[in-house]
Design a protein around this motif. Structure first.
Motif, short mmCIF file in Angstrom:
data_model
loop_
_atom_site.label_atom_id
_atom_site.label_comp_id
_atom_site.label_asym_id
_atom_site.label_seq_id
_atom_site.Cartn_x
_atom_site.Cartn_y
_atom_site.Cartn_z
N ASN A 59 7.69 1.78 0.35
CA ASN A 59 8.21 2.57 1.46
C ASN A 59 8.49 4.00 0.99
O ASN A 59 8.63 4.23 -0.21
N THR A 61 7.15 4.06 5.18
CA THR A 61 5.92 3.69 5.86
C THR A 61 5.28 4.94 6.44
O THR A 61 5.52 5.31 7.60
N LEU A 66 0.46 3.92 3.25
CA LEU A 66 -0.33 2.81 3.77
C LEU A 66 -1.74 2.81 3.20
O LEU A 66 -2.27 1.76 2.83
N CYS A 93 -0.87 -5.98 8.67
CA CYS A 93 -0.22 -4.67 8.79
C CYS A 93 -0.99 -3.85 9.81
O CYS A 93 -2.13 -3.45 9.56
N TYR A 143 7.80 2.80 14.20
CA TYR A 143 7.48 3.81 13.20
C TYR A 143 8.03 5.19 13.55
O TYR A 143 8.58 5.42 14.63
N THR A 147 3.56 8.30 11.76
CA THR A 147 2.86 7.04 11.55
C THR A 147 2.34 6.46 12.86
O THR A 147 1.36 5.71 12.87
N ASP A 173 9.93 -0.59 6.37
CA ASP A 173 9.54 -1.78 7.13
C ASP A 173 10.55 -2.91 7.00
O ASP A 173 10.58 -3.83 7.83
#
Length: 265
Positions: A59, A61, A66, A93, A143, A147, A173
């Motif tokens: 993290n 996110t 990602l 995800c 998010y 994101t 998350d």
């Protein structure tokens, strides 16, 4: 102190038919607190086994963090290969499958686990909207704006209209997994608009399946969530066409569509 002699049993060993259990692979983030529970709740658990592997994730996110999972997917998938023939592998995800790309995810998993159908939450959601004949949606994510923006672009590029898009602004998350049922209900209804034909609750970490039925009843329209769409797609791929639990929304009354929104004509 002496122990008794050990001898082989004279009883023959019999094995269960391997076809009695539908085996799925699940690639979950190291920080995922929700996906395993949600998938088991929605699939016919007396006929299903889910074999889980984890992929390292750090993290916050963000799209950059990602994408960093990309080179780790093949190794994670390779740990599922000894499980034997799998009906499908789910990469759990939503945001990552979008910023990495569905095709890149599938190729990376195939490198590690061979030729197995791959379910991504984003791709499953597209199938769900086609099955529900929903072409304009309202969206809620947990998010940040940064994101969430790739998700909006992903859906609009595939022909979906977005009537309204709300996000909760969370960066971790593990916090997304702690969002209360009432918060999800309230935020989903706030995101809804009269012209939306369905509501999408993004994120495999957010425990949205708890409240799908309530939101559908109050909004009067179908609700699709990341884990619900993934479980539905996995069930249908495995041939569980008659598996139609009512507590997880209208989607489970649908078959997989012959074509998905965004497919080439």
């Amino acid at each position: 102190m002496k122990t008794g002699a050990v001898s082989l049993s004279e009883q023959s060993v019999r094995f269960n038919d391997p076809g009695e259990t539908a085996r799925f692979g699940l690639i979950a983030l190291a920080t995922d607190l929700t996906s395993e529970r949600d998938l088991y709740r929605q699939l016919p658990h007396d006929k299903v086994a889910i074999h889980v592997t984890r992929v390292a994730f750090e993290n916050p996110t963000t799209p950059e963090n990602l994408r960093r999972m990309t080179p780790r997917l093949s190794e994670a998938a390779s740990l599922l290969a000894p499980s034997g023939p799998l009906k499908a592998i789910c990469y759990s995800c939503t945001a990552a499958s979008i910023v990495i790309g569905d095709e890149t995810v599938r190729a990376a998993i195939a490198e590690g686990a061979g030729d197995v159908p791959v379910v991504t939450p984003a791709g499953a959601a597209l199938m769900a909207f086609s099955a529900l004949d929903a072409q304009r949606i309202a969206v809620l994510t947990p998010y940040t704006v940064e994101t969430s923006e790739p998700l909006a672009a992903y859906f609009t590029a595939r022909g979906l209209g977005i009537s309204q898009f709300r996000c909760l602004g969370l960066e971790d998350d593990r916090d997304m997994a702690r969002v209360s049922n009432q918060s999800i209900v309230d935020a989903a209804l706030d995101a809804d608009t009269p012209d939306a034909e369905a509501i999408f609750l993004s994120c495999t970490g957010m425990p949205s399946v708890n409240v799908i039925a309530e939101i559908e009843q109050r909004a009067g329209k179908p609700v699709v969530s990341s884990n619900q769409a993934s479980a539905w797609a996995m069930a249908r791929i495995a041939g569980f066409e008659l598996h139609r639990p009512t507590e997880f929304g209208r989607l489970f009354s649908c078959s997989l569509p012959a074509r998905t929104l965004g497919d080439a004509a």
